[in-house]
Design a protein around this motif. Structure first.
Motif, PDB file in Angstrom:
ATOM      1  N   LEU A  49       0.748  -1.171  -0.317  1.00 29.61           N
ATOM      2  CA  LEU A  49       0.281   0.004  -0.382  1.00 29.61           C
ATOM      3  C   LEU A  49       0.883   1.566  -0.428  1.00 29.61           C
ATOM      4  CD1 LEU A  49      -2.749   1.415   0.521  1.00 29.61           C
ATOM      5  CD2 LEU A  49      -2.413   1.335   2.560  1.00 29.61           C
ATOM      6  N   LEU A  50       0.867   2.062  -1.162  1.00 30.85           N
ATOM      7  CA  LEU A  50       1.342   3.510  -1.387  1.00 30.85           C
ATOM      8  C   LEU A  50       0.417   4.591  -0.270  1.00 30.85           C
ATOM      9  CD1 LEU A  50       4.036   5.132  -2.126  1.00 30.85           C
ATOM     10  CD2 LEU A  50       1.925   6.316  -4.182  1.00 30.85           C
ATOM     11  N   GLN A  51       1.012   4.892   1.020  1.00 29.58           N
ATOM     12  CA  GLN A  51       0.255   5.730   2.155  1.00 29.58           C
ATOM     13  C   GLN A  51       0.532   6.854   1.458  1.00 29.58           C
ATOM     14  OE1 GLN A  51       1.936   4.521   6.075  1.00 29.58           O
ATOM     15  NE2 GLN A  51       0.680   2.223   5.754  1.00 29.58           N
ATOM     16  N   ASP A  52       1.435   7.404   1.214  1.00 32.44           N
ATOM     17  CA  ASP A  52       1.836   9.130   0.627  1.00 32.44           C
ATOM     18  C   ASP A  52       2.472   9.103   0.673  1.00 32.44           C
ATOM     19  OD1 ASP A  52       4.371   9.273   3.284  1.00 32.44           O
ATOM     20  OD2 ASP A  52       2.378   8.363   4.123  1.00 32.44           O
ATOM     21  N   THR A  74       5.817   6.511   1.565  1.00 35.10           N
ATOM     22  CA  THR A  74       5.611   5.697   2.728  1.00 35.10           C
ATOM     23  C   THR A  74       4.907   4.729   1.677  1.00 35.10           C
ATOM     24  OG1 THR A  74       5.328   7.637   4.401  1.00 35.10           O
ATOM     25  CG2 THR A  74       4.708   5.515   5.025  1.00 35.10           C
ATOM     26  N   LEU A  75       5.772   3.693   2.253  1.00 33.54           N
ATOM     27  CA  LEU A  75       4.736   2.492   1.310  1.00 33.54           C
ATOM     28  C   LEU A  75       5.226   1.088   2.751  1.00 33.54           C
ATOM     29  CD1 LEU A  75       4.685   0.387  -0.983  1.00 33.54           C
ATOM     30  CD2 LEU A  75       6.958  -0.054  -0.878  1.00 33.54           C
ATOM     31  N   ALA A  76       3.608   1.052   2.988  1.00 33.93           N
ATOM     32  CA  ALA A  76       3.419  -0.557   3.607  1.00 33.93           C
ATOM     33  C   ALA A  76       3.188  -1.787   2.716  1.00 33.93           C
ATOM     34  CB  ALA A  76       2.457   0.186   4.322  1.00 33.93           C
ATOM     35  N   SER A 122       9.580   4.402   4.226  1.00 34.93           N
ATOM     36  CA  SER A 122       9.715   5.756   3.985  1.00 34.93           C
ATOM     37  C   SER A 122      10.558   6.040   2.871  1.00 34.93           C
ATOM     38  CB  SER A 122       9.626   6.201   5.218  1.00 34.93           C
ATOM     39  OG  SER A 122       8.563   5.663   5.961  1.00 34.93           O
ATOM     40  N   PRO A 123      11.198   5.804   2.291  1.00 32.83           N
ATOM     41  CA  PRO A 123      12.721   6.128   1.965  1.00 32.83           C
ATOM     42  C   PRO A 123      12.341   7.631   0.936  1.00 32.83           C
ATOM     43  CG  PRO A 123      11.507   4.165  -0.051  1.00 32.83           C
ATOM     44  CD  PRO A 123      10.637   4.562   2.160  1.00 32.83           C
ATOM     45  N   PHE A 124      13.338   7.769   0.587  1.00 30.53           N
ATOM     46  CA  PHE A 124      13.446   9.238  -0.462  1.00 30.53           C
ATOM     47  C   PHE A 124      14.101   9.192  -1.233  1.00 30.53           C
ATOM     48  CE2 PHE A 124      14.263  11.021   3.600  1.00 30.53           C
ATOM     49  CZ  PHE A 124      13.585  11.964   3.611  1.00 30.53           C
ATOM     50  N   ASP A 152       4.510   6.059 -10.897  1.00 31.46           N
ATOM     51  CA  ASP A 152       4.474   4.807 -11.209  1.00 31.46           C
ATOM     52  C   ASP A 152       5.362   4.949 -10.089  1.00 31.46           C
ATOM     53  OD1 ASP A 152       4.094   2.364 -10.585  1.00 31.46           O
ATOM     54  OD2 ASP A 152       3.972   1.867 -12.497  1.00 31.46           O
ATOM     55  N   ILE A 153       5.602   4.074  -8.554  1.00 33.74           N
ATOM     56  CA  ILE A 153       6.427   3.782  -7.874  1.00 33.74           C
ATOM     57  C   ILE A 153       7.152   2.305  -7.675  1.00 33.74           C
ATOM     58  CG2 ILE A 153       7.315   3.606  -5.187  1.00 33.74           C
ATOM     59  CD1 ILE A 153       6.598   6.737  -6.262  1.00 33.74           C
TER      60      ILE A 153
END
Length: 210
Positions: A49-52, A74-76, A122-124, A152-153
């Motif tokens: 889930l891509l949170q933000d 932020t990726l869960a 939470s990577p940059f 697209d992440i």
């Protein structure tokens, strides 16, 4: 001249054949056990889930066509299995636009998820003066002027399944998370210092392959 019969030679051949048959039988039994365990447990793919997404910079120059982007995501990830653990290894994450990579890959830490565990990263992601093809530059300019850009992440790496002391072979994992970034009021973000943060809660597509 008659051929002499050698009982020791015959016994040796029989012993080799028996050992070979026993090894093959053992391998078959092991394969059947692994398949049965795999079928009974029926492992499910992890869920992402891509949170933000927080945008610190997203600037496009026209001559030459260069894109500079600086964002934090932020990726869960969740392990939905009740009996199987998941090990994530060598996960690279980056952003792309219309299948062109626009940031350098960032390596996520090796992670093990127990049964029904959650992991949050939470990577940059950085991309400084990345050359953009002319047709992509035109499309990106149009999207930015229109107020909405779809990035697209992507995450590529390897996973292994773990049941007790048994660990599976390595599998390829590909994750695609659409991120709709607003440059207008259509999808409102909120200011975080000089950056703009967007709450997305976007479900990602996960593909597992050999």
């Amino acid at each position: 001249m008659t051929e002499e019969y050698c009982p020791h030679h015959q016994d040796g051949n029989q012993l080799v054949k028996r050992i070979a048959i026993a090894i093959v039988g053992l391998l078959i039994v092991c394969a059947i056990v692994v398949l049965l365990v795999w079928a009974i447990l029926h492992p499910s793919k992890p869920r992402f889930l891509l949170q933000d997404v927080t945008i610190y910079a997203f600037n496009l120059s026209t001559a030459p066509h260069l894109l500079t982007s600086n964002l934090q995501i932020t990726l869960a990830a969740r392990n939905p299995n009740s009996r199987i653990g998941i090990s994530y290894r060598k996960l690279d994450i980056f952003a792309s636009y219309r299948n062109q990579q626009i940031t350098l890959p960032t390596l996520l830490p090796t992670t093990y998820q127990g049964r029904r565990d959650f992991t949050i990263w939470s990577p940059f992601l950085y991309g400084n003066d990345v050359p953009v093809a002319p047709f992509l530059q035109a499309g990106l300019s149009a999207d930015m002027n229109g107020g909405l850009v779809m990035l697209d992440i992507k995450v590529f790496g390897h996973v292994k399944w773990k049941v007790g002391s048994w660990i599976s072979r390595r599998y390829q994992i590909n994750v695609h998370c659409p991120a709709y970034i607003s440059f207008s009021d259509r999808i409102k973000g909120f200011q975080v210092g000089s950056a703009m943060k967007y709450q997305l809660l976007q479900t990602c597509r996960v593909d597992i392959s050999l």
